[in-house]
Design a protein around this motif. Structure first.
Motif, PDB file in Angstrom:
ATOM      1  N   ILE A 127       0.844  -1.198   0.000  1.00 51.38           N
ATOM      2  CA  ILE A 127       0.000   0.000   0.000  1.00 51.38           C
ATOM      3  C   ILE A 127       0.878   1.246   0.000  1.00 51.38           C
ATOM      4  O   ILE A 127       1.750   1.412   0.860  1.00 51.38           O
ATOM      5  N   ARG A 128       0.657   2.116  -0.960  1.00 48.87           N
ATOM      6  CA  ARG A 128       1.416   3.358  -1.079  1.00 48.87           C
ATOM      7  C   ARG A 128       0.427   4.521  -1.000  1.00 48.87           C
ATOM      8  O   ARG A 128       0.162   5.201  -1.984  1.00 48.87           O
ATOM      9  N   GLN A 129      -0.133   4.684   0.184  1.00 43.18           N
ATOM     10  CA  GLN A 129      -1.165   5.679   0.415  1.00 43.18           C
ATOM     11  C   GLN A 129      -0.566   6.959   0.979  1.00 43.18           C
ATOM     12  O   GLN A 129       0.013   6.960   2.066  1.00 43.18           O
ATOM     13  N   PRO A 189      -5.125  -0.602  -5.062  1.00 38.26           N
ATOM     14  CA  PRO A 189      -3.762  -0.109  -4.778  1.00 38.26           C
ATOM     15  C   PRO A 189      -2.988   0.334  -6.018  1.00 38.26           C
ATOM     16  O   PRO A 189      -1.974   1.013  -5.894  1.00 38.26           O
ATOM     17  N   ALA A 190      -3.453  -0.066  -7.222  1.00 38.32           N
ATOM     18  CA  ALA A 190      -2.868   0.383  -8.496  1.00 38.32           C
ATOM     19  C   ALA A 190      -1.370   0.126  -8.546  1.00 38.32           C
ATOM     20  O   ALA A 190      -0.564   1.053  -8.694  1.00 38.32           O
ATOM     21  N   GLY A 191      -1.002  -1.140  -8.461  1.00 40.98           N
ATOM     22  CA  GLY A 191       0.416  -1.506  -8.451  1.00 40.98           C
ATOM     23  C   GLY A 191       1.168  -1.184  -9.711  1.00 40.98           C
ATOM     24  O   GLY A 191       2.402  -1.264  -9.730  1.00 40.98           O
ATOM     25  N   TRP A 192       0.476  -0.810 -10.769  1.00 36.33           N
ATOM     26  CA  TRP A 192       1.120  -0.442 -12.032  1.00 36.33           C
ATOM     27  C   TRP A 192       1.447   1.051 -12.106  1.00 36.33           C
ATOM     28  O   TRP A 192       2.160   1.473 -13.006  1.00 36.33           O
ATOM     29  N   ILE A 238      -7.475   7.513  -2.869  1.00 35.75           N
ATOM     30  CA  ILE A 238      -7.627   6.535  -1.784  1.00 35.75           C
ATOM     31  C   ILE A 238      -7.120   5.188  -2.298  1.00 35.75           C
ATOM     32  O   ILE A 238      -7.748   4.564  -3.159  1.00 35.75           O
ATOM     33  N   ARG A 239      -5.992   4.728  -1.775  1.00 34.10           N
ATOM     34  CA  ARG A 239      -5.351   3.510  -2.283  1.00 34.10           C
ATOM     35  C   ARG A 239      -5.154   2.442  -1.211  1.00 34.10           C
ATOM     36  O   ARG A 239      -4.766   1.336  -1.528  1.00 34.10           O
ATOM     37  N   ASP A 240      -5.381   2.812   0.029  1.00 35.75           N
ATOM     38  CA  ASP A 240      -5.311   1.841   1.118  1.00 35.75           C
ATOM     39  C   ASP A 240      -6.611   1.038   1.137  1.00 35.75           C
ATOM     40  O   ASP A 240      -7.706   1.623   1.096  1.00 35.75           O
ATOM     41  N   ILE A 241      -6.518  -0.282   1.174  1.00 40.88           N
ATOM     42  CA  ILE A 241      -7.707  -1.129   1.070  1.00 40.88           C
ATOM     43  C   ILE A 241      -8.691  -0.854   2.210  1.00 40.88           C
ATOM     44  O   ILE A 241      -9.899  -0.724   1.992  1.00 40.88           O
ATOM     45  N   GLN A 242      -8.171  -0.772   3.441  1.00 38.41           N
ATOM     46  CA  GLN A 242      -9.045  -0.507   4.567  1.00 38.41           C
ATOM     47  C   GLN A 242      -9.722   0.858   4.422  1.00 38.41           C
ATOM     48  O   GLN A 242     -10.928   1.001   4.662  1.00 38.41           O
ATOM     49  N   GLU A 243      -8.966   1.856   4.010  1.00 32.52           N
ATOM     50  CA  GLU A 243      -9.517   3.199   3.842  1.00 32.52           C
ATOM     51  C   GLU A 243     -10.566   3.221   2.740  1.00 32.52           C
ATOM     52  O   GLU A 243     -11.572   3.946   2.830  1.00 32.52           O
ATOM     53  N   TRP A 244     -10.345   2.431   1.695  1.00 26.53           N
ATOM     54  CA  TRP A 244     -11.311   2.366   0.598  1.00 26.53           C
ATOM     55  C   TRP A 244     -12.650   1.830   1.099  1.00 26.53           C
ATOM     56  O   TRP A 244     -13.712   2.391   0.818  1.00 26.53           O
TER      57      TRP A 244
END
Length: 421
Positions: free
Chosen positions: A147-149, A208-211, A218-224
């Motif tokens: 996660i790169r939030q 998280p858009a790893g590409w 919003i890229r953190d799964i929990q935050e999403w």
């Protein structure tokens, strides 16, 4: 029947000559490369063959044409042009897994060992000057998202940031899809599955858009997930823009593929847990269903394609809504979850939904059972789900890398024997 005819009958709820089989047409109906390697060596005896990793996030192995024929697989697919790390299959290089399996990976997939831990790190677009977006723990078999939030500033939060990855298909995309169509035409005896880009609203494998090198929004799964309750207008704005682009791209793909495609993978968003729904029916109806309706409506108005949704867990209570939203196919049919009894599913929803999966339990039976237990469960599931058609055999999600090859062989024997009565 050939594979294409078998899939056509199955999708139309007609009894095929034998059960239709899929392994490898989608990123949720595949086999880990280590298991593919062992299986291919047993079935074909080519000990020097290196299996291609066609989906490096989960390390799924290619079911090549020879192996597909040996396994009795009926369906082929067109995966996304680029992986979750933005690599592609334009060229290949050797790679050795932690378990010793020698494979081929995308040449432009950059993986580095982390000093101190021995973990493997994957980098977006192969750029090691930015933080990695995937981690494979030492001894592991696939990547987890990193996660790169960035810190969230509510006053500056912009839905456009979560739409960065959605865009109309460009020249490179169209050239890739023309290649997919050529393969479908060359393998015209096979059923054809197409992955629709950008139509999976809220799929946390993609959030998280790893590409992307520097994903915003919003890229953190929990935050999403929290945002689907606390920031509904934001999520709705993201989905509105995403849907607009998805519909544009679907029209483009329909113009390109025409009747070549038989099934279209729309969504991999999970709505179920082992015990029940992950979100309320009210939330599904408010946030997701309108966009599912829009996508399915366009496809059904312009094509004969059947639409496919992958949603894990106990989703019995959601199935009437998925039918109303226009979905034709349910995957992975997680029979081990609450309320997901195979006979009840077939009885209550078998005329409305094609079950693509559910053929054997991948949590316990396939990885940890005996070959006899695997064989018996596969025969039982085929007898239930394939009665009257409407069933594509696949396991409940991907076959994992440490699954015993004897159990996979037992699965294949059971499929073959089911056609004999």
């Amino acid at each position: 029947m050939n594979g294409r005819e078998r899939l056509a009958a199955t999708l139309n709820h007609q009894q095929p000559d034998r059960v239709c089989v899929d392994f490898g047409s989608t990123p949720v109906t595949g086999i880990h490369v280590s298991a593919v390697d062992r299986l291919r060596k047993r079935l074909l005896g080519d000990m020097n063959w290196r299996v291609k990793v066609i989906e490096p996030y989960q390390f799924l192995g290619e079911i090549d044409d020879r192996l597909r024929e040996a396994m009795g697989v009926d369906v082929i697919g067109g995966l996304a042009r680029r992986s979750k790390f933005a690599s592609d299959g334009s060229a290949w290089k050797p790679f050795t897994m932690f378990d010793g399996t020698e494979v081929l990976i995308h040449e432009n997939l950059v993986i580095r060992e982390e000093e101190g831990t021995g973990d493997l790190l994957a980098y977006p677009q192969g750029d090691t000057s930015v933080p990695p977006s995937g981690r494979m723990p030492k001894g592991g078999l696939f990547f987890d998202a990193i996660i790169r939030q960035d810190p969230i500033d509510e006053d500056r939060l912009d839905p456009a940031d979560n739409c960065e990855e959605f865009a109309p298909l460009g020249a490179d995309d169209l050239e890739y899809y023309r290649g997919v169509k050529r393969r479908f035409n060359e393998q015209s005896q096979c059923g054809a599955m197409l992955i629709i880009p950008g139509a999976a609203f809220g799929d946390i494998a993609l959030v998280p858009a790893g590409w992307l090198k520097h994903p915003k929004g919003i890229r953190d799964i929990q935050e999403w997930y929290i945002s689907t309750v606390t920031r509904k207008p934001y999520i709705r704005a993201v989905f509105e823009r995403q849907c607009e682009i998805a519909l544009q791209n679907i029209n483009t793909l329909i113009d390109l593929f025409g009747d070549t495609v038989q099934a279209a993978f729309i969504s991999g968003t999970d709505f179920g847990t082992q015990r029940g729904l992950f979100c309320s029916l009210a939330t599904y109806r408010e946030l997701y269903k309108p966009y599912h309706i829009a996508v399915n409506k366009l496809i059904h108005e312009r094509t004969n394609w059947k639409t496919f949704i992958h949603t894990c867990g106990s989703v019995w209570d959601l199935l009437p809504d998925l039918v109303e939203a226009g979905f034709d196919i349910l995957n992975p049919v997680q029979c081990s979850a609450a309320k997901m009894d195979p006979a009840a599913l077939k009885r209550e929803f078998g005329k409305q939904l094609v079950f693509w999966g559910g053929g054997v339990d991948t949590q316990k039976t396939l990885p940890f059972g005996t070959p006899e237990e695997v064989y018996n469960q596969v025969r039982e599931r085929i007898a239930i789900f394939n009665d009257g058609g409407g069933f594509v055999f696949n396991t409940i999600h991907n076959i994992q890398g440490d699954t015993p090859v004897e159990n996979i062989l037992a699965l294949l024997r059971a499929i073959a024997d089911s056609s004999k009565g």
